[in-house]
Design an enzyme around this catalytic site. Sequence first.
Site, PDB file in Angstrom:
ATOM      1  N   ASP A   8       3.456   5.812  -5.152  1.00  0.00           N
ATOM      2  CA  ASP A   8       3.376   6.662  -4.344  1.00  0.00           C
ATOM      3  C   ASP A   8       4.070   6.602  -3.148  1.00  0.00           C
ATOM      4  O   ASP A   8       4.358   5.199  -3.199  1.00  0.00           O
ATOM      5  CB  ASP A   8       1.630   7.063  -4.108  1.00  0.00           C
ATOM      6  CG  ASP A   8       1.565   8.370  -3.118  1.00  0.00           C
ATOM      7  OD1 ASP A   8       2.223   9.272  -3.212  1.00  0.00           O
ATOM      8  OD2 ASP A   8       0.968   8.134  -2.222  1.00  0.00           O
ATOM      9  N   ASP A  10       3.923   8.277   0.642  1.00  0.00           N
ATOM     10  CA  ASP A  10       3.287   8.396   2.009  1.00  0.00           C
ATOM     11  C   ASP A  10       2.086   7.799   1.819  1.00  0.00           C
ATOM     12  O   ASP A  10       1.110   7.994   1.214  1.00  0.00           O
ATOM     13  CB  ASP A  10       3.202   9.773   2.397  1.00  0.00           C
ATOM     14  CG  ASP A  10       4.503  10.584   2.627  1.00  0.00           C
ATOM     15  OD1 ASP A  10       5.503   9.820   2.455  1.00  0.00           O
ATOM     16  OD2 ASP A  10       4.586  11.789   2.837  1.00  0.00           O
TER      17      ASP A  10
END
Length: 273
Positions: A8, A10
């Site tokens: 991922d 953020d």
Amino acid sequence: MVCILFTDLDGTLLNGETYAYQAALPTLAKLTALGIPVVPVTSKTRQEVAQLRQEVGLRDPFVVENGSAVYFPIDQTRFALPPGEDVDGYRVLQLGCNYVTARAGLKAIAQDLGRPLKGFGDWSVDQIVQLTGLSPGEAKQAKAREFTEPFMTPKNVPAEQLRQAVEAMGFRVVMGDRFSHLIGADAGKGNAVHQLVQCFQASNPDAHTVATIGLGNSPNDLDMLENVDYPIVLPGAHGAHPQLADRGWTVALAPAPEGWALAVEDILAKIAA
């Protein structure tokens, strides 16, 4: 060592507050030297990820809008190109619905619930800036959706009721504290991971077993973390997210990006051993 790293962005590779990634660059360089693909798996749009890939120096495929599509750079050779359309130098493997369908779905679900549901398509760039804290340029990229509709999570609808209404209309929902994402029924980060592993094995027939590493920080990443061999949770400033903390998964020692680098170095040493 044959493995693929799924991450991922953020709050995982990028710091959740400042979006800094510099502390991860030496580890990213090491992964490149080892020939280990680094695949972003994110809710972000193609425009957002394409810019970040340039900045960080990533060259492998990437997954956008919560597993709604995988973009394979046509000039890479580590992953076999699946059937699909070519767009702007990428082969596109679409897993979810298109944006028009998602927008129509959100309206139908709102009608079914008898509650207004507002999404990115209802807001101007300026309004998205105010709601998210993104810069105008970033908000414009975030608004450039191709497959999914982020919408304000309704406060007065129980999560289970929302999920049932969404599934009755033939969609899936990725629930978030502030925003939720309406995605196509076959979309999902887990499905994207499996598709990428198959494409990698098709291009590397000698790689009978491929170890998969996944790093995430929020419930948004559950679908990915549940479908990799080595799931790693990145904590925020106040520790790991409660929905990820109690699953027996490795929790990185620090938030992103320092924690990302430490956790990746650690798991590489374990796999190599």
